[in-house]
Design an enzyme around this catalytic site. Structure first.
Site, mmCIF file in Angstrom:
data_model
loop_
_atom_site.group_PDB
_atom_site.id
_atom_site.type_symbol
_atom_site.label_atom_id
_atom_site.label_comp_id
_atom_site.label_asym_id
_atom_site.label_seq_id
_atom_site.Cartn_x
_atom_site.Cartn_y
_atom_site.Cartn_z
ATOM 1 N N ARG A 258 0.407 -1.192 -0.150
ATOM 2 C CA ARG A 258 0.112 -0.054 0.287
ATOM 3 C C ARG A 258 0.870 1.167 0.171
ATOM 4 O O ARG A 258 0.165 2.360 -0.311
ATOM 5 C CB ARG A 258 -1.158 0.494 1.313
ATOM 6 N N TYR B 116 -17.285 14.133 -14.493
ATOM 7 C CA TYR B 116 -17.856 12.693 -14.642
ATOM 8 C C TYR B 116 -18.847 12.515 -13.479
ATOM 9 O O TYR B 116 -18.342 12.902 -11.666
ATOM 10 C CB TYR B 116 -16.302 11.587 -14.781
ATOM 11 N N LYS C 33 -9.596 3.663 -17.887
ATOM 12 C CA LYS C 33 -9.909 4.641 -19.234
ATOM 13 C C LYS C 33 -8.461 3.883 -20.908
ATOM 14 O O LYS C 33 -8.145 2.958 -21.067
ATOM 15 C CB LYS C 33 -10.873 5.071 -19.910
ATOM 16 N N ASP D 100 -8.509 16.700 -14.727
ATOM 17 C CA ASP D 100 -9.054 15.227 -14.909
ATOM 18 C C ASP D 100 -8.802 14.910 -16.611
ATOM 19 O O ASP D 100 -9.156 15.971 -17.393
ATOM 20 C CB ASP D 100 -10.421 14.902 -14.404
HETATM 21 C C1 LIG Z 1 -13.489 11.099 -16.472
HETATM 22 C C2 LIG Z 1 -13.506 10.255 -14.941
HETATM 23 N N1 LIG Z 1 -12.940 10.981 -14.215
HETATM 24 C C3 LIG Z 1 -12.656 9.558 -13.594
HETATM 25 C C4 LIG Z 1 -13.294 8.626 -13.789
HETATM 26 C C5 LIG Z 1 -13.987 7.149 -12.024
HETATM 27 O O1 LIG Z 1 -12.200 6.794 -12.921
HETATM 28 P P1 LIG Z 1 -12.438 5.276 -12.153
HETATM 29 O O2 LIG Z 1 -13.468 4.760 -12.703
HETATM 30 O O3 LIG Z 1 -11.681 4.412 -12.399
HETATM 31 O O4 LIG Z 1 -12.479 5.535 -10.544
HETATM 32 C C6 LIG Z 1 -13.864 7.930 -15.139
HETATM 33 C C7 LIG Z 1 -14.524 7.123 -15.073
HETATM 34 O O5 LIG Z 1 -15.557 6.790 -15.774
HETATM 35 C C8 LIG Z 1 -13.865 9.142 -16.042
HETATM 36 O O6 LIG Z 1 -15.300 8.697 -16.851
#
Ligand SMILES: Cc1ncc(COP(=O)(O)O)c(C=O)c1O
Length: 237
Positions: free
Chosen positions: A66, A119, A227, A202
């Site tokens: 961890r 998101y 992704k 992000d």
């Molecule tokens: C733009 C974006 N940020 C964050 C996330 C969250 O990521 P995770 O599903 O790996 O927790 C997603 C998931 O779809 C996303 O599309």
């Protein structure tokens, strides 16, 4: 001649001589690592928990997966190459990266400005969880830009209390775009000598091949590596 990230990616951070000469990095499937003796363990823990300054040329030894693990450290060093970042931290999901980052940078009484749409998981965290910790999340429409929120931020005297501007560009699911440089300037206008408002991006949708937010003035770049970074829908990171 300096190598490009495309070439460095093949070997960066990996020492075959530490893995029986294996050309490719094995998966270190272990929770815990063995110390040579108790003193070594003490040294590693003290450094990991920031109990003393790092000695010259000292690097953090392996303790517990961890905290650190060879595969994660190699991945982190390779992610730095793409984003031209100083350092990186890998988490078990995109949401773990986002929530940990926000909790690290905010305290009760703070304000976060964020671009909309976001998101769904991130929007839920901002609007449902953060208020429980006394952090107020203020949205701005991606299409209108951060200036559209200045009136509201000034109404709540956000100068010095704005911990972070958080943007997602392109946004999930609409592909709305936000001007990263404009957001960096906007964040700076709410910073004080004591407190810098940081800009977090992000960058899940374009990834570091097509957009490098740090070169446009961002302080932090985050990914759902689940992704396009992962690329095969076979992992969460
Ligand atoms: C733009 C974006 N940020 C964050 C996330 C969250 O990521 P995770 O599903 O790996 O927790 C997603 C998931 O779809 C996303 O599309």
């Amino acid at each position: 001649m300096a190598k490009h990230p495309e070439s460095l990616m093949m070997t960066q951070g990996y020492r075959p001589e530490w893995s029986e000469g294996a050309l490719k990095c094995p998966i270190f499937q272990t929770s815990t690592f063995v110390f040579k003796n108790a003193k070594e363990g003490q040294d590693f823990f003290e450094l990991a928990y920031g109990l003393r300054p790092q000695k010259p040329k000292e690097s953090l030894g392996l303790i517990y997966s961890r905290l650190n693990n060879p595969d994660l450290e190699i991945l982190e060093s390779r992610l730095c190459l793409w984003d031209r970042a100083d350092s990186a931290a890998v988490f078990s999901s995109g949401m773990a990266a986002i929530t940990t980052t926000i909790l690290e940078f905010t305290t009760p009484g703070d304000v976060i400005l964020y671009s909309e749409p976001l998101y769904g998981g991130t929007a839920h965290f901002f609007n449902t969880i953060l208020p429980r910790f006394g952090v107020k999340a203020v949205p701005f429409a991606a299409a209108k830009g951060p200036e559209s929120a200045r009136k509201e931020l000034d109404k709540i005297s956000a100068k010095g209390r704005l911990a972070m501007v958080f943007i997602e560009t392109p946004a999930n699911p609409t592909n709305d775009l936000v001007d990263i440089t404009a957001c960096a300037k906007f964040a700076a206008s709410y910073s004080t000598k004591k407190r810098r408002a940081v800009l977090a991006v992000d960058n899940t949708f374009l990834g570091p091949l097509w957009q490098r937010p740090l070169s446009l003035g961002a302080d932090l770049v985050l990914y759902s590596a689940t992704k396009f970074l992962g690329g095969h829908s076979d992992l969460i990171a």
